[in-house]
Scaffold this active site. Sequence first.
Site, PDB file in Angstrom:
ATOM      1  N   ARG A 175       1.815 -13.440   8.978  1.00  0.00           N
ATOM      2  CA  ARG A 175       1.118 -12.461   9.815  1.00  0.00           C
ATOM      3  C   ARG A 175       1.925 -12.161  11.075  1.00  0.00           C
ATOM      4  O   ARG A 175       1.670 -11.157  11.756  1.00  0.00           O
ATOM      5  CB  ARG A 175      -0.265 -12.971  10.245  1.00  0.00           C
ATOM      6  CG  ARG A 175      -1.281 -13.269   9.143  1.00  0.00           C
ATOM      7  CD  ARG A 175      -1.397 -12.156   8.141  1.00  0.00           C
ATOM      8  NE  ARG A 175      -0.504 -12.395   7.014  1.00  0.00           N
ATOM      9  CZ  ARG A 175      -0.137 -11.467   6.150  1.00  0.00           C
ATOM     10  NH1 ARG A 175      -0.542 -10.229   6.296  1.00  0.00           N
ATOM     11  NH2 ARG A 175       0.671 -11.758   5.137  1.00  0.00           N
ATOM     12  N   GLN A 186       0.139 -14.758  -2.080  1.00  0.00           N
ATOM     13  CA  GLN A 186      -0.967 -14.492  -1.166  1.00  0.00           C
ATOM     14  C   GLN A 186      -2.319 -14.529  -1.884  1.00  0.00           C
ATOM     15  O   GLN A 186      -3.284 -13.932  -1.419  1.00  0.00           O
ATOM     16  CB  GLN A 186      -0.767 -13.136  -0.491  1.00  0.00           C
ATOM     17  CG  GLN A 186       0.490 -13.061   0.378  1.00  0.00           C
ATOM     18  CD  GLN A 186       0.578 -11.765   1.148  1.00  0.00           C
ATOM     19  OE1 GLN A 186      -0.193 -11.501   2.067  1.00  0.00           O
ATOM     20  NE2 GLN A 186       1.541 -10.930   0.778  1.00  0.00           N
ATOM     21  N   THR A 191       0.833  -1.204   0.000  1.00  0.00           N
ATOM     22  CA  THR A 191       0.000   0.000   0.000  1.00  0.00           C
ATOM     23  C   THR A 191       0.867   1.252   0.000  1.00  0.00           C
ATOM     24  O   THR A 191       0.562   2.242  -0.690  1.00  0.00           O
ATOM     25  CB  THR A 191      -0.942   0.008   1.213  1.00  0.00           C
ATOM     26  OG1 THR A 191      -1.727  -1.190   1.206  1.00  0.00           O
ATOM     27  CG2 THR A 191      -1.868   1.202   1.176  1.00  0.00           C
ATOM     28  N   GLU A 193      -3.513  -5.336  -4.676  1.00  0.00           N
ATOM     29  CA  GLU A 193      -3.917  -6.745  -4.511  1.00  0.00           C
ATOM     30  C   GLU A 193      -4.409  -7.344  -5.832  1.00  0.00           C
ATOM     31  O   GLU A 193      -5.431  -8.038  -5.901  1.00  0.00           O
ATOM     32  CB  GLU A 193      -5.016  -6.858  -3.434  1.00  0.00           C
ATOM     33  CG  GLU A 193      -4.649  -6.286  -2.077  1.00  0.00           C
ATOM     34  CD  GLU A 193      -3.662  -7.157  -1.304  1.00  0.00           C
ATOM     35  OE1 GLU A 193      -3.179  -8.166  -1.861  1.00  0.00           O
ATOM     36  OE2 GLU A 193      -3.360  -6.834  -0.134  1.00  0.00           O
TER      37      GLU A 193
END
Length: 601
Positions: free
Chosen positions: A554, A245, A19, A215
């Site tokens: 994560r 991902q 981002t 994404e």
Amino acid sequence: MDWGDGPLLIVAGAGSGKTRTLTARLIRLIERGTPPARVIAITFTNKAAEEMRSRITNSPASPAGRQFPITPPRRQAGIYQLQPFIGTFHSFGARLLRREAAHCGRTPHFTIFDDDDSLSLLKKIVKSMKAEGMDPPSPALILRKIYGIKNSLRELDDEKDPRARAIISRYEELLREQNAFDFGDLIEKPVRLFRAHPDLLKKHQAEYSHILVDEYQDVNPAQYELVKLLAKRHRNLVVVGDDAQAIYGWRDANVEHFLTFTDDWSDARVIKLEQNYRSTQSIIEGAGGVVSHNTFQHEKTLWTENDKGAPITVVGTKNAEEEAAFIAQTIKEFPILNSQFPNTAILYRTNAQSRAIEQALIVAEIPYRIFGGVKFYERKEVKDVLAALRIAANPKDMVSRDRLEKALPKRVARPLIDALAERGENTNHLGLISFFLSESNYFAVLRHEYPNAEERVENVNELIAFAGGFNTLHEFLERAALLQSTDAPSKTLVTSGYTLPPISLMTIHMAKGLEFDAVFVAGVSEGILPHQMSYGTLTELEEERRLMYVAMTRARKKLTLTFYRIPSRFLYEIPPELTEFISLSGTAENLPDDDIVYLDE
């Protein structure tokens, strides 16, 4: 470095700042003099869009340090002016349709139907067909078909079931009559408009000179086609993503669009962002070891300047209860052993797994919160089965009677309630559950009513497995009642002077895009992760491997992987020097020898 104009693919590994990179690109476009209103930045979540807006608002957008406006869009002469569009695919599609609604037989003040609205409309159609003596498919099945058709840009004529075609055709008619679009329409309808009206496409192509997409590995065929059509004129398309991902194939996302980007745009440049700023070296190398076994991917090597960190802990347990108890006890010791894990999450493949984990946390008086889901004992299907058992145990329970009468058709509910009351003293709790499910045809009811029926069936099966550990109906009901959310612990855990916020519980899919100091991944067992339903094709299995990669990445500082029964094949793909193995039975020092024959081999 300024990469100029033209198509650009940014392959960005986990924790590499996707981002931030897209935001920097947008700011640079404005600095170079691109009118803000000619830029589109598309994200997959509102949260990502807000994050991008916030970063841009706090950054200078010109050499003179002047900021460009980033407030909600204003209309001027029928056109949005003064700022770039930053938002989701669906919000951009809605914006397009507001301007071109007449071409779809709507006014600009149309309503957007969510899943519940669409399901309600389909139920009315199905009900009217039944009144005419027809035998239509379930509304939930039809809704899945509708979104499959729209997400994949298929034609209604491709649907083989004439009953389904008739229902979907009537559904589309009613949407037009009610001046409404559903969520699938927000992408599909603009694409079909552009294909049917080249003049409209040229108008919108001229309006937007630069398109940025976050994404990109998660786009479905309709989203892919929308972006491709709009970018075709100026060819200033920048996409950011990570094929490692790509975990939404079940939502019609197709990672092939990401992997074949340079086939569509032969002059595209490719940049790889391989530095991870989030995790320790052990976590990055371990996750990389897993995903490297996939065949279809952009080759990249994730690295980090962070410390090596603690090894990845792999824990073998006997069953879900022992696994959950270990996790709860370990969390309770965090404040004693290390105050560096204030932000902790427990991730799992399916929502049904939360049952044992929630119970262990409640017993240990550890507060928790579930993201994107409902606590196990608050789930509709669990409450229905428990209501049946409560009637069997106490026929005077009017609350449970009312629940079943609302959950089931009256012609089924009333005789079933009477039968449960009669059987209560002479049938054990497992027999009662079986009787309730068969007499009510409960799984068929779920499949008829809910698009996520299989997940609800898993929850019922998890409840049955838990019930099997009790001798009597009354013991089981008492235990279930005491473990419900009304008995959840306080909002924080205080131990040895440290305070921990609630533990975050969620599926791995929900965790994508998030990060935590410590992560437990529960149920890293064959048949759970990878899920047994993924054994059919290599494509499905590789998506499960990417899911494992997402779960592992994560974690910032500490990663613990737990399993019971047969360890997941993915555990053997982690370089062993990066792990420490704990067997709670005390009978093993390492994972079992890698001589297991898996079902798909």
